[in-house]
Scaffold this motif. Structure first.
Motif, PDB file in Angstrom:
ATOM      1  N   VAL A   1       0.799  -1.150   0.095  1.00 56.96           N
ATOM      2  CA  VAL A   1       0.132  -0.201  -0.066  1.00 56.96           C
ATOM      3  C   VAL A   1       0.886   1.456  -0.068  1.00 56.96           C
ATOM      4  CG1 VAL A   1      -1.748   1.148   1.293  1.00 56.96           C
ATOM      5  CG2 VAL A   1      -1.728  -1.215   1.326  1.00 56.96           C
ATOM      6  N   PRO A   2       0.865   2.182  -1.163  1.00 57.75           N
ATOM      7  CA  PRO A   2       1.904   3.229  -1.081  1.00 57.75           C
ATOM      8  C   PRO A   2       2.215   4.103   0.234  1.00 57.75           C
ATOM      9  CG  PRO A   2       0.038   3.363  -2.630  1.00 57.75           C
ATOM     10  CD  PRO A   2      -0.278   2.292  -1.958  1.00 57.75           C
ATOM     11  N   TYR A   3       0.824   4.140   0.832  1.00 57.57           N
ATOM     12  CA  TYR A   3       1.203   5.298   1.997  1.00 57.57           C
ATOM     13  C   TYR A   3       1.514   4.538   3.408  1.00 57.57           C
ATOM     14  CZ  TYR A   3      -3.817   3.901   2.357  1.00 57.57           C
ATOM     15  OH  TYR A   3      -4.972   3.246   2.304  1.00 57.57           O
ATOM     16  N   GLU A   4       1.492   3.274   3.334  1.00 59.30           N
ATOM     17  CA  GLU A   4       1.794   2.369   4.375  1.00 59.30           C
ATOM     18  C   GLU A   4       3.152   1.575   4.261  1.00 59.30           C
ATOM     19  OE1 GLU A   4      -1.238  -0.486   6.023  1.00 59.30           O
ATOM     20  OE2 GLU A   4      -2.542   1.167   6.186  1.00 59.30           O
ATOM     21  N   ASP A   5       3.538   1.335   3.292  1.00 60.70           N
ATOM     22  CA  ASP A   5       4.821   0.279   2.734  1.00 60.70           C
ATOM     23  C   ASP A   5       5.747   1.295   2.076  1.00 60.70           C
ATOM     24  OD1 ASP A   5       3.687  -2.038   3.967  1.00 60.70           O
ATOM     25  OD2 ASP A   5       2.398  -1.934   2.291  1.00 60.70           O
ATOM     26  N   ASP A   6       7.123   1.053   2.585  1.00 58.51           N
ATOM     27  CA  ASP A   6       7.900   1.886   1.830  1.00 58.51           C
ATOM     28  C   ASP A   6       8.613   1.351   0.592  1.00 58.51           C
ATOM     29  OD1 ASP A   6       8.427   3.571   4.094  1.00 58.51           O
ATOM     30  OD2 ASP A   6      10.079   2.245   5.229  1.00 58.51           O
ATOM     31  N   HIS A   7       8.397  -0.155   0.531  1.00 57.90           N
ATOM     32  CA  HIS A   7       8.861  -0.704  -0.678  1.00 57.90           C
ATOM     33  C   HIS A   7       7.739  -1.332  -1.515  1.00 57.90           C
ATOM     34  CE1 HIS A   7      12.297  -1.131   1.803  1.00 57.90           C
ATOM     35  NE2 HIS A   7      12.692  -0.243   1.000  1.00 57.90           N
ATOM     36  N   LEU A   8       7.915  -1.630  -2.781  1.00 59.06           N
ATOM     37  CA  LEU A   8       6.923  -2.201  -3.547  1.00 59.06           C
ATOM     38  C   LEU A   8       6.926  -3.760  -3.212  1.00 59.06           C
ATOM     39  CD1 LEU A   8       7.427  -1.310  -7.197  1.00 59.06           C
ATOM     40  CD2 LEU A   8       5.965  -0.289  -5.517  1.00 59.06           C
ATOM     41  N   HIS A   9       5.829  -4.285  -2.926  1.00 57.95           N
ATOM     42  CA  HIS A   9       6.000  -5.782  -2.511  1.00 57.95           C
ATOM     43  C   HIS A   9       5.048  -6.655  -3.373  1.00 57.95           C
ATOM     44  CE1 HIS A   9       5.850  -4.656   2.168  1.00 57.95           C
ATOM     45  NE2 HIS A   9       6.923  -4.230   1.446  1.00 57.95           N
ATOM     46  N   LEU A  10       5.847  -7.779  -4.060  1.00 60.97           N
ATOM     47  CA  LEU A  10       5.237  -8.603  -4.729  1.00 60.97           C
ATOM     48  C   LEU A  10       5.106 -10.059  -4.138  1.00 60.97           C
ATOM     49  CD1 LEU A  10       7.632  -7.924  -7.843  1.00 60.97           C
ATOM     50  CD2 LEU A  10       5.641  -6.534  -7.263  1.00 60.97           C
ATOM     51  N   HIS A  11       4.342 -11.101  -4.538  1.00 57.10           N
ATOM     52  CA  HIS A  11       4.098 -12.406  -4.141  1.00 57.10           C
ATOM     53  C   HIS A  11       4.349 -13.346  -5.143  1.00 57.10           C
ATOM     54  CE1 HIS A  11       1.173 -11.034  -0.607  1.00 57.10           C
ATOM     55  NE2 HIS A  11       2.382 -10.493  -0.636  1.00 57.10           N
ATOM     56  N   VAL A  12       5.458 -13.541  -5.768  1.00 57.91           N
ATOM     57  CA  VAL A  12       5.865 -14.647  -6.641  1.00 57.91           C
ATOM     58  C   VAL A  12       5.824 -16.067  -6.647  1.00 57.91           C
ATOM     59  CG1 VAL A  12       7.646 -14.804  -8.570  1.00 57.91           C
ATOM     60  CG2 VAL A  12       7.477 -12.723  -7.451  1.00 57.91           C
ATOM     61  N   ARG A  13       4.686 -16.486  -7.348  1.00 58.04           N
ATOM     62  CA  ARG A  13       4.610 -17.943  -7.137  1.00 58.04           C
ATOM     63  C   ARG A  13       5.479 -18.619  -8.461  1.00 58.04           C
ATOM     64  NH1 ARG A  13       1.440 -22.328  -9.031  1.00 58.04           N
ATOM     65  NH2 ARG A  13       0.237 -21.492 -10.591  1.00 58.04           N
ATOM     66  N   ARG A  14       6.450 -19.523  -7.830  1.00 58.82           N
ATOM     67  CA  ARG A  14       7.333 -20.344  -8.656  1.00 58.82           C
ATOM     68  C   ARG A  14       6.289 -21.123  -9.546  1.00 58.82           C
ATOM     69  NH1 ARG A  14      12.956 -23.072  -8.687  1.00 58.82           N
ATOM     70  NH2 ARG A  14      12.930 -23.163 -10.718  1.00 58.82           N
ATOM     71  N   LEU A  15       6.433 -20.935 -11.019  1.00 56.45           N
ATOM     72  CA  LEU A  15       5.646 -21.826 -11.992  1.00 56.45           C
ATOM     73  C   LEU A  15       6.657 -22.971 -12.246  1.00 56.45           C
ATOM     74  CD1 LEU A  15       4.032 -19.178 -14.091  1.00 56.45           C
ATOM     75  CD2 LEU A  15       3.047 -20.526 -12.338  1.00 56.45           C
ATOM     76  N   PRO A  16       5.896 -24.133 -12.554  1.00 59.36           N
ATOM     77  CA  PRO A  16       6.953 -25.257 -13.359  1.00 59.36           C
ATOM     78  C   PRO A  16       7.465 -24.500 -14.844  1.00 59.36           C
ATOM     79  CG  PRO A  16       4.542 -25.896 -13.013  1.00 59.36           C
ATOM     80  CD  PRO A  16       4.660 -24.541 -12.781  1.00 59.36           C
ATOM     81  N   GLN A  17       8.554 -24.696 -14.965  1.00 62.82           N
ATOM     82  CA  GLN A  17       9.254 -24.172 -15.995  1.00 62.82           C
ATOM     83  C   GLN A  17       9.224 -22.801 -16.272  1.00 62.82           C
ATOM     84  OE1 GLN A  17       6.993 -27.263 -17.631  1.00 62.82           O
ATOM     85  NE2 GLN A  17       8.780 -28.500 -16.480  1.00 62.82           N
TER      86      GLN A  17
END
Lengths: 124, 326
Positions: free
Chosen positions: B144-160
């Protein structure tokens, strides 16, 4: 209602289209006779198209030509679109307006406009 | 005299002329159909200047906020810089430093990025992250731009998965990557603070929803907010502690973790997230929905939500399509 008021004005213009579009689209999707034609479409784009169709059928501003109607439905005609499906759409249109409390006289005028596109839609 | 700027060209807008006519007359290939502001085929975006309100009639609130408009009914009285929605070069690539990499569950990595230039985004939008200039993937923003200092991503590892594999195996804190964005219209807009919200996500579809929920709460949303997060088994769920904390903190927030596999312990709902949601809230008239994750789930849930009474304009969705080249 004055003599000059157009069908579109009598129905309530854009507000009426906005009130009708979700109800109409919901009826079409729930109608087993025609729902298959809507299965693999982008619902958001389709809803916008329904809105354009209703605007036209309500006698509102539009720039659709017979040719647009033909090219826009040609792929569905190939999949078997026929008179019974057009009937179903016009029925759903009338039922939508009835649900919104529109007079029968106005509903008939809307149905007549929709009816006038039949041959172009079916590519005849 | 009003000027329309498109790509590197400047066009003078004629009297009573729409932006659509102005551009198509000069050979710009703007798609269009009804030319009466209804079908939304000629959707464009103002990248400079403000489009007139009348040209935004009927658009989703999140599109209006990003200055999208319908070119066929756009008659600006001031200069406008415009772009087609798919014009890639709306935004330049920005370098970003990887601040941290943390596993959220066995297959989803939390990535925190610090951009070298400020990036204006809304929680729930996505960015494109590039492994090299030709290889990038879209990831939703959980921050959330006004709560978090950085960009947060959740990256799921896909097969291949080429990019997700690289993020999981090779990327290290301190490294610099390139990001482009933000984009997407799946985010919270204030203005109807009492409306009920239903958020449904599968897998890493929680990322945008985690941002949207906190954004709605942060902006003082008072209506009920129900979050349904689904996975096959317990391993697939994550951030459960943080979400239970939010439930304790906000009386209008409800979190339902859903498991579609066989073994369902106490405290979890049994079934697929969207099935559970529609069972618990069968009438969705006047509700706003956010659907994120597996494309099949998003598609089915959108249809069900609409048939259950939700207005099409109130359904926000982000389908996580897997890139064909993996």
């Amino acid at each position: 209602m004055s003599q000059q008021a157009s069908l579109y004005e009598q129905l309530g213009g854009e507000a009426a289209v906005n009130a009708a579009v979700d109800i109409f689209y919901r009826k079409v999707l729930s109608d087993g006779r025609i729902s298959a034609f809507f299965e693999d479409v982008d619902m958001e784009k389709q809803a916008a198209k329904q809105k354009a169709f209703l605007t036209m059928a309500f006698g509102g501003p539009h720039n659709y030509s017979g040719l647009d109607m033909r090219t826009g439905h040609a792929h569905l005609v190939e999949r078997g679109l026929n008179d019974s499906h057009v009937d179903a759409v016009i029925e759903n249109l009338a039922a939508t307006l009835r649900e919104l409390g529109v007079d029968d006289a106005l509903i008939n005028q809307v149905a007549a406009i929709a009816e006038s596109t039949r041959d172009d839609v079916l590519g005849r | 005299m009003v000027t329309i700027h498109y790509a590197k060209d400047n066009f003078e807008l004629g009297e009573d002329q729409s932006v659509l006519d102005c551009l198509t007359d000069r050979g710009v290939p703007v798609p269009f159909s009804c030319r009466s502001g209804a079908c939304q085929t000629c959707l464009m975006r103002a990248t400079g200047g403000k489009p007139p309100e009348a040209s935004q009639q009927g658009l989703k609130d999140s599109l209006k906020l990003q200055n999208y408009f319908l070119a066929c009914v756009c008659h600006p009285t001031e200069d406008l810089e415009v772009a087609l929605p798919d014009d890639d070069d709306i935004q330049a690539a920005i370098p970003a430093t990887v601040k941290s990499l943390t596993l959220l569950n066995p297959e989803i990595m939390h990535v925190a990025l610090e951009c070298h230039a400020p990036i204006e985004y809304r929680a729930g939008q996505f960015i494109n992250l590039f492994q090299d200039p030709t290889l990038g993937r879209s990831y939703s923003l959980a921050s959330v731009p006004y709560e978090d200092d950085h960009l947060h991503l959740h990256v799921r590892r896909l097969p291949q998965g080429r990019v997700s594999g690289w993020i999981h195996e090779e990327l290290r804190p301190g490294q610099t990557v390139e990001v482009r964005g933000p984009a997407g219209d799946c985010f919270y807009t204030s203005g109807n603070n009492e409306q009920g919200l239903v958020l449904i996500g599968t897998g890493s579809g929680l990322a945008p929803l985690y941002g949207i929920v906190r954004d709605a709460l942060g902006q003082g949303h008072t209506g009920p907010i129900h979050l349904f997060h689904g996975s096959r088994d317990l391993d697939g769920l994550y951030l459960t502690g943080e979400l239970h904390d939010l439930v304790r903190q906000y009386t209008n927030f409800n979190y339902v973790p859903c498991l579609s596999g066989g073994d369902v312990p106490h405290g979890f709902a049994s079934g697929r997230a969207h099935d559970v949601a529609f069972q618990q809230i069968p009438d969705l008239k006047n509700w706003r929905l956010f659907l994120c994750g597996h494309p099949e789930m998003v598609k089915a849930a959108r249809m069900k939500a609409f048939l259950a009474g939700a207005s099409m304009k109130d359904i926000y969705a982000d389908a996580f399509n897997v890139s064909q080249s993996s």
